[in-house]
Motif scaffolding. Structure first.
Motif, PDB file in Angstrom:
ATOM      1  N   LYS A  34      36.271  44.649  37.298  1.00  0.00           N
ATOM      2  CA  LYS A  34      36.590  45.512  38.425  1.00  0.00           C
ATOM      3  C   LYS A  34      35.611  45.274  39.564  1.00  0.00           C
ATOM      4  O   LYS A  34      35.967  45.365  40.733  1.00  0.00           O
ATOM      5  N   LYS A  66      37.947  39.970  45.296  1.00  0.00           N
ATOM      6  CA  LYS A  66      38.988  40.842  44.774  1.00  0.00           C
ATOM      7  C   LYS A  66      40.334  40.150  44.672  1.00  0.00           C
ATOM      8  O   LYS A  66      41.265  40.695  44.091  1.00  0.00           O
ATOM      9  N   LYS A  67      40.437  38.966  45.247  1.00  0.00           N
ATOM     10  CA  LYS A  67      41.727  38.290  45.180  1.00  0.00           C
ATOM     11  C   LYS A  67      41.963  37.624  43.828  1.00  0.00           C
ATOM     12  O   LYS A  67      43.055  37.173  43.537  1.00  0.00           O
ATOM     13  N   ARG A 123      47.339  49.535  27.187  1.00  0.00           N
ATOM     14  CA  ARG A 123      48.143  50.058  28.292  1.00  0.00           C
ATOM     15  C   ARG A 123      47.317  50.187  29.542  1.00  0.00           C
ATOM     16  O   ARG A 123      47.778  49.914  30.655  1.00  0.00           O
ATOM     17  N   LYS A 146      47.007  46.905  31.120  1.00  0.00           N
ATOM     18  CA  LYS A 146      48.243  46.490  31.781  1.00  0.00           C
ATOM     19  C   LYS A 146      48.387  47.213  33.109  1.00  0.00           C
ATOM     20  O   LYS A 146      48.783  46.627  34.110  1.00  0.00           O
ATOM     21  N   LYS A 147      48.034  48.495  33.092  1.00  0.00           N
ATOM     22  CA  LYS A 147      48.170  49.278  34.308  1.00  0.00           C
ATOM     23  C   LYS A 147      47.311  48.707  35.424  1.00  0.00           C
ATOM     24  O   LYS A 147      47.682  48.720  36.587  1.00  0.00           O
ATOM     25  N   ASN A 148      46.144  48.192  35.039  1.00  0.00           N
ATOM     26  CA  ASN A 148      45.259  47.638  36.053  1.00  0.00           C
ATOM     27  C   ASN A 148      45.450  46.143  36.224  1.00  0.00           C
ATOM     28  O   ASN A 148      44.585  45.483  36.790  1.00  0.00           O
ATOM     29  N   SER A 149      46.556  45.647  35.732  1.00  0.00           N
ATOM     30  CA  SER A 149      46.948  44.236  35.788  1.00  0.00           C
ATOM     31  C   SER A 149      45.829  43.311  35.345  1.00  0.00           C
ATOM     32  O   SER A 149      45.416  42.396  36.059  1.00  0.00           O
ATOM     33  N   ASN A 186      52.121  41.552  29.914  1.00  0.00           N
ATOM     34  CA  ASN A 186      52.987  41.784  31.053  1.00  0.00           C
ATOM     35  C   ASN A 186      53.539  40.440  31.475  1.00  0.00           C
ATOM     36  O   ASN A 186      52.855  39.632  32.090  1.00  0.00           O
ATOM     37  N   ASN A 187      54.818  40.218  31.142  1.00  0.00           N
ATOM     38  CA  ASN A 187      55.428  38.971  31.585  1.00  0.00           C
ATOM     39  C   ASN A 187      54.760  37.742  30.992  1.00  0.00           C
ATOM     40  O   ASN A 187      54.585  36.743  31.671  1.00  0.00           O
TER      41      ASN A 187
END
Lengths: 392, 176
Positions: free
Chosen positions: A99, A104-105, A130, A133-136, A164-165
């Motif tokens: 984080k 950040k990219k 989860r 995943k939420k925070n990719s 995710n995918n």
């Protein structure tokens, strides 16, 4: 080529002392970590990698995401083994470290080495998954070492929660003769979701597989067909090159000690020489070239100059130029120059062949020609040898 | 409703769709099949079949940067009655927020959407707080029925630009 920040979670618990992966689980893991760092940094120079340990006295971040490979390799030294792995805390700290990445990219990725039993509940792991995943954040899990009951199941649940995918993967590495790093090379962890396997991985794999001819490449074609194909093609080319080189070696002087593998190759070559084809114009040209090279003073008893051979292969023009310069100096058998070494090198022939227009070294007629040349020159070499040894 | 939208689109307020910097638009926790462009892109957002959906839980975090500085006047959020968003928090000029720091900064404005809003009625914002907006972060905290997934059909932003394209805004009034 995805811009990515990766955190690697290293398992340094007591279970890592085991030797079922040579030399020890921990060493195998370290090698794998180094390889991963290299691959990531090479696929995109702006990628950053960080490392943390999960066991011993507690979760400890050894290196925050950085593109400095040296720093990461340095911090892998002198790690103490002990305690029990805390998977949940490790992943959460890794997420926190990501984080606070500088760029950040970058996409966020965590790679976990799970070598010891997982003490957490499946529910808790799913919750963590989860949140990731939420925070990719993508997650790669390397499942090796202890095969605990429920461990695989828990890790599968974690992966399903994060996935995710198809950006997250899990790899099982059972103990065996293959090194942990070698097995990982062919997995999506290295090849980055199959975006045309990174050059690093392919090179590393080819290097390990192409060293000995006839070696069954340790890459499962089912896991990565593209990589297996690339390996197979490169091995075919390598084999053809070595065959041509072997013939060259035999004609120059069997005094040149080639490695055992080379002898095996020359044996293969002699078997093929039984087929005879008509010589065409190209073959005549070849014959001339070979005759010319054979006339040159081939000395260098001290052969096994692999570095030189590779240099010559890489630069056929250089080899050609050197050959011409040596031809001028002629009959200087005593000179143990690098030039003569290059010439003496069998790969020179293959490079000459490659540079001749319209000649395909893999052509069977060319191979046969070389074989026949070799058989003809065998006797000649035996005569030459005592002469040159006298000169020396 | 058209009268109310007219009141929202007054004093030269335009739909800020043209000023969105599409290359840097981000959305956290969106489902891959139902993603952000479905809700804000021209054409997609009009299609009721396409909507933005949340993935792991009901919260969504949208980051919308603009190509120039704008003033934000109102926002219209359209969604289904049951799974549409309820509490919407807005921050201006906060980059790269994550779900973990939504509680760190007080939002510039909070909108609690009623079912009327979900039909397309814009919510007037605290205009004074959005005078100098380079980027907008929209946090959808929960939905109308506490369901697992939040769905958004359309998000429309109304406002005006700070720089020279005032002429464009004036022209709009003349058209009326």
């Amino acid at each position: 080529m995805v811009l990515e920040a990766t955190m690697i979670c290293v398992d340094n618990s007591e279970w890592m002392r085991n030797g079922d992966y040579s030399p020890s689980r921990f060493q195998a893991q370290s090698d794998a970590v180094s390889l991963i760092c290299g691959a990531k940094t090479q696929s995109n120079p702006e990628n950053t990698v960080g490392v943390l340990t999960m066991a011993a006295k507690g979760v400890r971040v050894l290196a925050t995401p950085t593109s400095d490979l040296g720093k990461i390799l340095a911090c892998m030294h002198g790690l103490e083994i002990g305690g029990q792995m805390n998977l949940a805390a490790g992943i959460q700290v890794a997420q926190l470290a990501l984080k606070h990445r500088q760029n950040k990219k970058q996409q966020q990725r965590i790679i976990v080495f799970a070598g010891s039993p997982v003490k957490h509940e499946k529910k808790m792991l799913e919750l963590i998954g989860r949140k990731l995943k939420k925070n990719s954040v993508a997650l790669d899990i390397v499942n090796f070492g202890e095969e605990d009951e429920g461990k695989t199941e828990k890790l599968e649940a974690l992966l399903a929660a994060v996935n995710n995918n198809d950006s997250s993967h899990m790899v099982h590495v059972p103990p065996g003769p293959n090194a942990l790093s070698d097995v990982l090379i062919s997995t999506p962890i290295f090849t980055g979701d199959g975006e045309g396997g990174s050059g690093f991985a392919a090179a590393a794999a080819a290097a390990s597989a192409g060293g000995v001819s006839g070696y069954d490449f340790g890459v499962d074609p089912n896991l990565d067909p593209e990589l297996a194909l690339a390996l197979r093609v490169s091995m075919e080319e390598e084999r053809a090159r070595q065959e041509a080189a072997a013939k060259k070696a035999a004609e120059d002087a069997s005094k040149q000690e080639k490695g055992g593998g080379q002898h095996a190759i020359s044996q293969d070559a002699t078997m093929t020489e039984n087929k005879t084809n008509d010589l065409d114009d190209e073959s005549a040209l070849l014959q001339q070239a070979l005759a010319m090279s054979m006339d040159d003073p081939e000395v260098s008893h001290d052969v096994r100059d692999t570095d030189m051979s590779e240099a010559a292969t890489d630069d056929p023009e250089l080899a050609l130029a050197l050959q011409m310069s040596v031809a001028d100096s002629a009959k200087d058998s005593a000179s143990q120059t690098d030039v003569s070494k290059l010439l003496a090198d069998q790969s020179f022939v293959s490079s000459v062949l490659a540079s001749l227009p319209g000649v395909d070294p893999n052509d069977s007629s060319v191979k046969d020609l070389l074989a026949s040349m070799q058989s003809q020159s065998d006797q000649k070499n035996e005569e030459e040898r005592p002469n040159e040894e006298e000169e020396k | 409703m058209s009268a109310e939208s007219a009141s929202a689109v007054h004093k030269g307020q335009v739909d800020l769709l043209d000023f969105i910097d599409w290359s840097s638009v981000e959305c956290l926790n969106q489902s891959t099949t139902h993603s952000l462009p479905n809700a804000i892109k021209q054409g997609y957002r009009e299609d009721d079949g396409l909507h933005l959906e949340s993935d792991a839980d009901e919260q969504l975090l949208l980051y919308i940067p603009f190509t120039q500085v704008i003033k934000l006047y109102s926002i219209a959020v359209k969604g289904p009655e049951d799974e549409g968003p309820k509490t919407v928090k807005l921050w201006s000029n906060k980059e790269h927020m994550g779900f973990s720091n939504v509680n760190d900064f007080p939002p510039n404005d909070v909108a609690v959407l009623s079912p009327e809003n979900l039909k397309g009625k814009p919510v007037l914002l605290k205009y004074v707080k959005f005078q100098n907006v380079r980027s907008l972060t929209i946090f959808i905290e929960d939905n109308q029925t506490e369901s697992e997934i939040t769905k958004v059909q359309k998000i429309q932003l109304y406002g005006s630009t700070v720089e020279t394209t005032d002429m464009k805004g004036l022209k709009k009034i003349e058209d009326h």
